[in-house]
Design a protein around this motif. Structure first.
Motif, PDB file in Angstrom:
ATOM      1  N   GLU A 108      -0.604  11.903   0.816  1.00 59.20           N
ATOM      2  CA  GLU A 108      -1.311  13.011   1.460  1.00 59.20           C
ATOM      3  C   GLU A 108      -0.590  14.294   1.061  1.00 59.20           C
ATOM      4  O   GLU A 108       0.569  14.239   0.617  1.00 59.20           O
ATOM      5  N   ARG A 143      -0.022   5.520   0.052  1.00 57.04           N
ATOM      6  CA  ARG A 143      -1.069   6.517   0.200  1.00 57.04           C
ATOM      7  C   ARG A 143      -0.384   7.879   0.225  1.00 57.04           C
ATOM      8  O   ARG A 143       0.544   8.096   1.011  1.00 57.04           O
ATOM      9  N   GLN A 197       0.829  -1.207   0.000  1.00 62.52           N
ATOM     10  CA  GLN A 197       0.000   0.000   0.000  1.00 62.52           C
ATOM     11  C   GLN A 197       0.861   1.254   0.000  1.00 62.52           C
ATOM     12  O   GLN A 197       1.811   1.369   0.762  1.00 62.52           O
TER      13      GLN A 197
END
Length: 182
Positions: free
Chosen positions: A35, A33, A31
Motif C-alpha cells: 500500500e 500486499r 501473501q
C-alpha cells in the motif's frame, strides 16, 4: 541484568516471496500486499507457540503491527504486538531494523511498553546511536498516545492517520501443536 544484542535485522523480499528473519532463516511468504503507506505480509510459522503470523510494516510511523495466531495452549492476552524500528522501502526488498521497544496492545483496555531496559543497555553498549534511541522512544510515545486517544485501539488510531489495516480472513487452521506431537 539484560542480555544485550545487536538490533535485529529482517528482510522482506516481495519478488521472491520470502522473509529472512534476524537469524538468517529464509521462509516462504504466502501473501505480500503493498500500500502507499505500508507492506502486509502473511506466512506460516515454525514456532512452538504460534503457527501463523500477519504483519503490517508502516515506515512513516516506524512500526510493525503483528497478529500472531497462537496454538490454543499458548494463547496470549493481546490483540496486536507492535515492534518499533526503522523500515527501509526498496524496489522489491524491504528491510527492518528493530529498535528494541515493543508494544502489547489489548484493545479497549491498555497498551504496554516492553523492553525499555534493552534499549537503554543497547545504547550504553554502543549498539545504537543516541539519535536512534531517542527516535525509538518518540515513536513509542506517539503510538501509545495515539492508541490511548482511541480507547487503546490500534486500528482506529491508524485510520485517523489515513492507514486502514486489513487482515486475512482465511488463516489456515493450526496443525497439531509441536508440544503435543508424538
Amino acid at each position: 541484568m539484560v542480555h544485550v544484542h545487536k538490533p535485529k535485522v529482517e528482510y522482506f523480499d516481495i519478488e521472491a516471496r520470502t522473509n529472512t528473519d534476524p537469524k538468517g532463516f529464509v521462509r516462504e511468504v504466502e501473501q505480500y500486499r503493498v500500500e502507499p503507506w505500508g507492506l502486509y505480509m502473511a506466512r506460516t510459522a515454525d514456532h512452538h507457540a504460534f503457527h501463523y503470523l500477519e504483519s503490517w510494516l508502516i515506515p512513516t510511523l516506524g512500526l510493525r503491527a503483528t497478529i500472531f495466531h497462537y496454538y490454543p495452549e499458548h494463547r496470549r492476552d493481546q490483540n496486536f504486538y507492535v515492534d518499533l524500528g526503522e523500515f527501509t522501502i526498496g524496489p522489491t526488498v524491504w528491510k527492518s531494523v528493530d529498535h528494541y521497544l515493543d508494544l502489547v496492545v489489548r484493545s479497549g483496555r491498555d497498551v504496554e511498553l516492553l523492553d525499555l531496559d534493552e534499549l537503554l543497555e543497547a545504547r550504553t553498549a554502543g549498539l545504537i546511536t543516541t539519535e536512534e534511541a531517542h527516535k525509538a522512544i518518540e515513536q513509542a510515545f506517539v503510538a501509545v498516545d495515539g492508541m490511548a486517544s482511541h480507547d487503546h485501539r490500534l486500528e482506529p488510531w491508524l485510520e485517523s492517520r489515513g492507514i486502514a489495516l486489513t487482515w486475512s480472513t482465511e488463516v489456515p487452521a493450526p496443525p497439531r501443536s509441536p508440544a503435543t506431537k508424538g
